[in-house]
Enzyme design. Structure first.
Site, short mmCIF file in Angstrom:
data_model
loop_
_atom_site.label_atom_id
_atom_site.label_comp_id
_atom_site.label_asym_id
_atom_site.label_seq_id
_atom_site.Cartn_x
_atom_site.Cartn_y
_atom_site.Cartn_z
N LEU A 47 0.82 -1.21 0.00
CA LEU A 47 0.00 0.00 0.00
C LEU A 47 0.85 1.26 0.00
O LEU A 47 0.45 2.29 -0.54
CB LEU A 47 -0.91 0.02 1.24
N GLY A 48 1.99 1.19 0.63
CA GLY A 48 2.85 2.37 0.71
C GLY A 48 4.14 2.04 1.42
O GLY A 48 4.32 0.96 1.97
N GLY A 50 7.48 4.08 3.73
CA GLY A 50 8.02 5.27 4.37
C GLY A 50 9.32 4.95 5.06
O GLY A 50 9.90 3.88 4.87
N SER A 54 7.30 -0.68 5.25
CA SER A 54 6.25 -0.78 4.25
C SER A 54 4.95 -1.27 4.86
O SER A 54 4.94 -1.97 5.88
CB SER A 54 6.67 -1.74 3.13
N VAL A 55 3.83 -0.90 4.21
CA VAL A 55 2.51 -1.35 4.63
C VAL A 55 1.91 -2.19 3.50
O VAL A 55 1.95 -1.79 2.33
CB VAL A 55 1.58 -0.16 4.96
N LYS A 66 1.86 -3.42 8.81
CA LYS A 66 3.05 -2.55 8.72
C LYS A 66 4.27 -3.37 9.13
O LYS A 66 4.34 -3.91 10.23
CB LYS A 66 2.91 -1.33 9.62
N ASP A 164 2.89 13.65 15.46
CA ASP A 164 3.14 13.55 14.01
C ASP A 164 1.82 13.60 13.24
O ASP A 164 1.59 12.80 12.34
CB ASP A 164 3.90 12.27 13.69
#
Length: 280
Positions: A47-48, A50, A54-55, A66, A164
């Protein structure tokens, strides 16, 4: 809600009555289970990604996983904090913890799957061209995010500072309801304390100036970040715009002078096509 209300962050954060619920139930997953659920963390399930890792979405489309990129002392700490915080709270506008896994060098956190991904993806990312965020949805996302943050500040025990708040950490369910996510930087506030002094964490563009300068984390840090998020929602602009290779402009420095003069049409996201409420 009107356009003017976007500039009253504290009012939005305090307007709703929050009720504490019982802590959510979650369980320990085996690494084998999560390998199977994500097709061995297949790229097509991602999914993404960072700085944390990763997720991935599970084949069932009911959970997201995650996976921390590299196990280090820092990663271990953020993993422990996130599991601890999410294990303490339950609110309709906070991402629910489904479980975790700590086997060998692997650290994974399991959440509810959010079909509409993040607010960032709709404002600036893969879904931005689809223009799915009308004014009503933006208002709902703003209020939902505020409700979740207010719960952390006033109703969680102990109180929690997120540290955050940003567009990528506001996830959207199938009805575009907001879920505040990613508690790896969160701080628990001892009873009776107004702030904690700590190493600065967060994202450039969302950091409260006093927190960035002195490292004093308090509720006001999240309120400032939420204010930036509101401007981002209303305008469709990023928190910091690059005017040139050497010149940057913060969204607050751009928007607040216009707001003081009532020039809201110049602030509004062009994708709204003028369909917003300027006054109550």
């Amino acid at each position: 809600m009107s356009f003017r209300s976007f500039f009253c962050c504290r009012t939005i954060l305090d307007r709703s009555e929050h009720r504490r619920k019982n802590a959510t139930n979650w369980r320990v997953f085996s690494l084998k289970e999560l390998h199977s659920a994500t097709n061995s963390f297949n790229y097509d399930n991602k999914l993404g990604e960072g700085g944390f890792g990763s997720v991935y979405w599970a084949s069932s489309r009911t959970i997201a996983v995650k996976r921390l990129k590299v196990l280090s002392n820092k990663a271990e700490q953020e993993f422990s904090i996130e599991v601890e915080v999410l294990g303490k709270v339950k609110h309709k506008n906070l991402l629910s913890l489904r479980g975790s896994c700590a086997e060998g060098q692997e650290r994974l956190i399991v959440y509810d799957y959010m079909p509409n991904l993040s607010l960032l993806s709709h404002l600036h990312g893969t879904h931005s061209a689809e223009c799915l965020l009308n004014w009503g949805r933006r208002m709902s996302i703003a209020i939902g995010s505020a409700d979740g943050i207010a719960y952390l500040h006033h109703h969680a025990t102990p109180h929690i500072i997120h540290r955050d708040i940003k567009a990528s950490n506001v996830l959207l369910d199938s009805d575009f309801q907001a879920r505040v996510a990613d508690f790896g930087f969160a701080k628990l506030i001892p009873d009776g304390a107004t702030h904690v002094t700590t190493k600065v964490k967060g994202t450039l563009g969302y950091l409260a100036p006093e927190y960035a300068m002195f490292g004093k984390a308090s509720e006001s840090c999240d309120v400032y970040s939420f204010g930036v998020l509101l401007l981002e929602l209303a305008s469709g602009k990023r928190p910091i715009e690059n005017l040139s290779p050497t010149q940057k402009l913060a969204i607050s420095d751009w928007a607040l002078p216009l707001a003081r003069e009532g020039r809201f049409s110049e602030i509004a996201d062009p994708k709204l096509n003028g369909n917003y409420v300027e006054k109550n």
